[in-house]
Design an enzyme around this catalytic site. Sequence first.
Site, PDB file in Angstrom:
ATOM      1  N   GLU A  35       0.821  -1.208   0.000  1.00 55.89           N
ATOM      2  CA  GLU A  35       0.000   0.000   0.000  1.00 55.89           C
ATOM      3  C   GLU A  35       0.860   1.265   0.000  1.00 55.89           C
ATOM      4  OE1 GLU A  35      -3.073   0.458  -0.551  1.00 55.89           O
ATOM      5  OE2 GLU A  35      -3.658  -1.643  -0.591  1.00 55.89           O
ATOM      6  N   TYR A 118      -6.133   6.678   4.456  1.00 55.24           N
ATOM      7  CA  TYR A 118      -6.321   5.698   3.392  1.00 55.24           C
ATOM      8  C   TYR A 118      -5.557   4.411   3.703  1.00 55.24           C
ATOM      9  CZ  TYR A 118      -5.647   2.945  -0.697  1.00 55.24           C
ATOM     10  OH  TYR A 118      -5.583   1.856  -1.536  1.00 55.24           O
ATOM     11  N   ASP A 136      -9.846   5.495  -2.949  1.00 55.89           N
ATOM     12  CA  ASP A 136      -8.736   6.050  -3.714  1.00 55.89           C
ATOM     13  C   ASP A 136      -9.298   6.689  -4.992  1.00 55.89           C
ATOM     14  OD1 ASP A 136      -9.343   3.934  -5.421  1.00 55.89           O
ATOM     15  OD2 ASP A 136      -7.286   3.215  -5.582  1.00 55.89           O
TER      16      ASP A 136
END
Length: 291
Positions: A35, A118, A136
């Site tokens: 990520e 996020y 996103d």
Amino acid sequence: MSIDADTLIDWFAEHGRDLPWREPTCTGWGVLVSEIMLQQTPVARVQPIWLDWLNRWPRPSALAAASQGEVLRAWGKLGYPRRALRLHAAADAIAREHDDVVPDDVDTLLALPGIGAYTARAVATFAYGRRAPVVDTNVRRVVARAVHGAGDAGPPSNTRDMADVEAFLPEQDAEAAKFSAAVMELGALVCTARSPQCADCPIFADCAWQRAGKPAYAGKAKPAQKFAGTDRQIRGRLLDVLRATPEAVSKAQLDVVWSEAGRRDRCLDSLLADGLVEQIEDGRFALPGEH
């Protein structure tokens, strides 16, 4: 208008990409590394470096034991190298405070250094199957088109975007996690920004955008992302010199990367301020922690 979860999950099961961080054996650490690396960086560039990192540093404690210079050197050409230092700091906290295991809940992940909203939600969702809205650019675009009938999502609004996704996220953790991955994949592969493949879309019949005749996006234009000639390019070239040798380098060796002295020196100063470069006692420059 909503998005049918079952339809999208079934589509993802058949068409989702076979990525190593999606393997059932991938740990929370592997997902966290992916990520961080995938932020503003394409999958094709990330995958080989991710594999190298997980082979070299299979646990947070292994990365935490490395110097910042080693980490920056291994980061290579992924760009935005401050991400590497943030990951290094998070690895240290995970090793010291969480028994070398990446936490599985959003709040604890948010408490780690360098982990934002996020990333915390993405790791909780994709590594541990938790229910959390993961938003996103791809997700925002799918929601804008399928739900709101707009050609694009426009400027981000964390409150609005999270509420949009929360509204149609399945209630059960496992289904919500699959759905989050499926929406993101749909935006990456089918509902793309420039050339959406509507004929391949599993939710085409219910898409508000196509029902409205696919109106052109009329909102505020997004600024174009440039690289050539920017400070990012100069900073990257300076770091390239340092990564190319284990030895500290002189100012003269760095000066050759860009002819405009004022901008070059300003970029070097910014690298020093960001902790990406160190100046040692004899005046030479090196990656942090290597001299």
